[in-house]
Design an enzyme around this catalytic site. Structure first.
Site, PDB file in Angstrom:
ATOM      1  N   ASP A 104     -12.619   2.945  -0.996  1.00  0.00           N
ATOM      2  CA  ASP A 104     -11.830   3.253   0.187  1.00  0.00           C
ATOM      3  C   ASP A 104     -12.452   4.465   0.871  1.00  0.00           C
ATOM      4  OD1 ASP A 104      -9.769   2.980   1.980  1.00  0.00           O
ATOM      5  OD2 ASP A 104      -8.387   4.223   0.834  1.00  0.00           O
ATOM      6  N   HIS A 105     -12.698   4.347   2.120  1.00  0.00           N
ATOM      7  CA  HIS A 105     -13.304   5.424   2.918  1.00  0.00           C
ATOM      8  C   HIS A 105     -14.621   5.909   2.290  1.00  0.00           C
ATOM      9  CE1 HIS A 105      -9.022   6.524   4.486  1.00  0.00           C
ATOM     10  NE2 HIS A 105      -9.336   5.255   4.649  1.00  0.00           N
ATOM     11  N   CYS A 136      -3.693   2.508  -4.635  1.00  0.00           N
ATOM     12  CA  CYS A 136      -4.637   3.312  -3.844  1.00  0.00           C
ATOM     13  C   CYS A 136      -4.701   4.720  -4.422  1.00  0.00           C
ATOM     14  CB  CYS A 136      -4.208   3.346  -2.382  1.00  0.00           C
ATOM     15  SG  CYS A 136      -5.244   4.416  -1.371  1.00  0.00           S
ATOM     16  N   HIS A 139       0.845  -1.204   0.000  1.00  0.00           N
ATOM     17  CA  HIS A 139       0.000   0.000   0.000  1.00  0.00           C
ATOM     18  C   HIS A 139       0.878   1.251   0.000  1.00  0.00           C
ATOM     19  CE1 HIS A 139      -2.795   3.041   1.508  1.00  0.00           C
ATOM     20  NE2 HIS A 139      -3.780   2.232   1.167  1.00  0.00           N
ATOM     21  N   TYR A 144     -14.827   4.631   7.657  1.00  0.00           N
ATOM     22  CA  TYR A 144     -15.402   3.324   7.335  1.00  0.00           C
ATOM     23  C   TYR A 144     -16.857   3.173   7.786  1.00  0.00           C
ATOM     24  CZ  TYR A 144     -10.830   1.986   5.750  1.00  0.00           C
ATOM     25  OH  TYR A 144      -9.653   1.922   5.029  1.00  0.00           O
ATOM     26  N   HIS A 177      -7.645   0.282  -4.307  1.00  0.00           N
ATOM     27  CA  HIS A 177      -8.473   1.119  -3.430  1.00  0.00           C
ATOM     28  C   HIS A 177      -8.919   2.322  -4.245  1.00  0.00           C
ATOM     29  CE1 HIS A 177      -6.400   0.003   0.680  1.00  0.00           C
ATOM     30  NE2 HIS A 177      -7.067  -1.011   0.152  1.00  0.00           N
TER      31      HIS A 177
HETATM   32  C1  DNO Z   1      -6.634   3.441   5.653  1.00  0.00           C
HETATM   33  C2  DNO Z   1      -6.053   2.337   4.897  1.00  0.00           C
HETATM   34  C3  DNO Z   1      -4.688   1.945   5.407  1.00  0.00           C
HETATM   35  C4  DNO Z   1      -4.268   0.623   4.810  1.00  0.00           C
HETATM   36  C5  DNO Z   1      -2.914   0.155   5.244  1.00  0.00           C
HETATM   37  C6  DNO Z   1      -2.461  -1.032   4.427  1.00  0.00           C
HETATM   38  O1  DNO Z   1      -7.791   3.581   5.679  1.00  0.00           O
HETATM   39  O2  DNO Z   1      -6.037   2.587   3.552  1.00  0.00           O
HETATM   40  O3  DNO Z   1      -4.737   1.828   6.777  1.00  0.00           O
HETATM   41  O4  DNO Z   1      -5.146  -0.367   5.223  1.00  0.00           O
HETATM   42  O5  DNO Z   1      -2.003   1.160   5.139  1.00  0.00           O
HETATM   43  O6  DNO Z   1      -1.418  -1.649   5.086  1.00  0.00           O
END
Ligand code: DNO
Length: 400
Positions: free
Chosen positions: A346-347, A272, A234, A363, A299
């Site tokens: 993501d989020h 991401c 990531h 989340y 992501h």
């Molecule tokens: C946050 C996430 C990160 C991700 C880690 C992967 O919301 O995108 O915490 O899970 O960095 O190791």
């Protein structure tokens, strides 16, 4: 073939239940055994138990996020070799249970960092936010990191000083809690602990950290190759050096270096858009194109930056990242693969009923479901029109 829709679930204590997840339309789960302390082996029984819970709900466990890297591996000090061996064992155990995509990051000390978890959007929903001035307030006046002042430009220092004198002790406490907020269900950071960890990086610069990552990857790839595990690194979030620490997964060049340094296919990335997109220098379509099939997990999230580099998390199809072009590029990569690449929204903004609930920052359910739905439509639209285009091209070619 299109990307597989997945959803991050923090386990049985997540306020968003597996039944809720089913109703979002996601088919796969992204989760971790968050209760196991960083560095320890994930036992087969526990992995299987979690898998059973997910499958009983009619879902599949597609991705682990994350098997966290113990700090000693990142600094390559102390018992690091022992922790690498334990890491390999966790990977073998996951593979034995059929779980074969593993996300991790190599950010020193902290995982993702924000300065506010409830930045008010014009529509009344709340977003996560990163502000350099507030980070400086935390760093200089709360954490009191030795030499912190040297990490910021004069204008930032001035604004931080002003803010510090205006903030109440409650504001300052809140800022500290937000910056040190980790992953739900995992150990909470304290300023003391943080200072100690930061000090352990005093001799580690960018080059050394890169070497440490390379060493770790060279150690684990024989295991991942054999077990058929795809590692998904990531990017740094935010993609800049913070708190005096080097960051080595922030740009296209960083990613290229890592993929070339250890060329095994199992060494891949989690693409991401939210993390990479916070740096205006990053061309996300280009980064995706270059990483190609080494993208093992995706992501999708958007950010909106201001002139100082501060940013808030925007709607998934809003913000500075052209989500259409990115998704299109990833769909092209997907067409060369036999298995769907998983992605997750993501989020998401905290909105509607979720505003009155205690949710994991970023989340909550409804905002993420909005993002997932928008991306679902985008993905369908792109894949249908690309298919149409191909059909048309074939027809024209036949006519000629
Ligand atoms: C946050 C996430 C990160 C991700 C880690 C992967 O919301 O995108 O915490 O899970 O960095 O190791």
């Amino acid at each position: 073939m299109i990307l597989k829709e997945t959803w991050r679930w923090f386990g049985p204590n997540d306020p968003v239940s597996l039944q809720d997840v089913k109703q979002t339309g996601a088919a796969g789960i992204v989760t971790a055994l968050h209760h196991i302390p960083h560095g320890e082996v994930w036992p087969v029984e526990e992995i299987n138990e979690r898998k059973r819970i997910i499958e009983d709900a009619g879902l599949t466990w597609d991705v682990v996020e994350s098997v966290t890297i113990h700090e000693s591996i990142k600094t390559r000090t102390g018992n690091y070799q022992h922790y690498i061996d334990l890491y390999k064992q966790s990977l073998r155990n996951l593979a034995a249970c059929g779980i074969k995509i593993v996300t991790y990051n190599f950010m020193p000390v902290n995982d993702w960092t924000r300065t506010s978890l409830d930045f008010l959007m014009p529509d009344g929903s709340k977003a996560l936010y990163f502000n350099w001035f507030d980070l400086a307030v935390f760093d200089i006046y709360i954490l009191k990191r030795p030499g912190a002042g040297q990490s910021y430009e004069a204008a930032v220092l001035l604004e931080a000083e002003k803010r510090f004198s205006n903030y109440s002790s409650r504001d300052l406490q809140q800022l500290a809690d937000v910056v040190m907020f980790g992953i739900p269900g995992e150990q909470q950071q304290t300023t003391g602990l943080m200072l100690e960890k930061l000090a352990s990086y005093k001799d580690i610069d960018r080059t050394v950290l890169r070497e440490n990552l390379k060493y770790f990857l060279e150690e684990i790839t024989p295991v991942t190759d054999e077990a058929g595990i795809k590692m998904a690194l990531h990017p740094d979030d935010p993609p800049f050096d913070i708190l005096g620490l080097p960051r080595i997964v922030s740009t296209g060049e960083d990613i290229e270096f890592i993929l070339k340094a250890v060329p095994n296919k199992s060494n891949g990335i989690c693409f991401c858009t939210g993390s990479l997109g916070a740096n205006s220098q990053n061309d996300l379509v280009e980064i995706a194109r270059k990483a190609g099939t080494r993208i093992h997990f995706v992501h999708l999230r958007n950010t909106k930056r201001d002139e100082f580099g501060n940013f808030y998390e925007a709607d998934h199809l809003g913000g500075d990242t052209d989500m259409y072009s990115v998704v299109k590029e990833i769909l092209h990569i997907q067409q060369t693969l036999p298995q769907p690449i998983p992605f997750r929204p993501d989020h998401g903004h905290q909105m509607m009923d979720d505003l009155n609930k205690v949710t994991n920052p970023g989340y909550s359910c409804i905002g993420r479901m909005r993002g997932l739905s928008e991306i679902r439509g985008l993905q369908l639209g792109i894949s249908r029109s690309v298919a149409l285009e191909l059909e048309k091209n074939k027809l024209y070619a036949a006519e000629k």
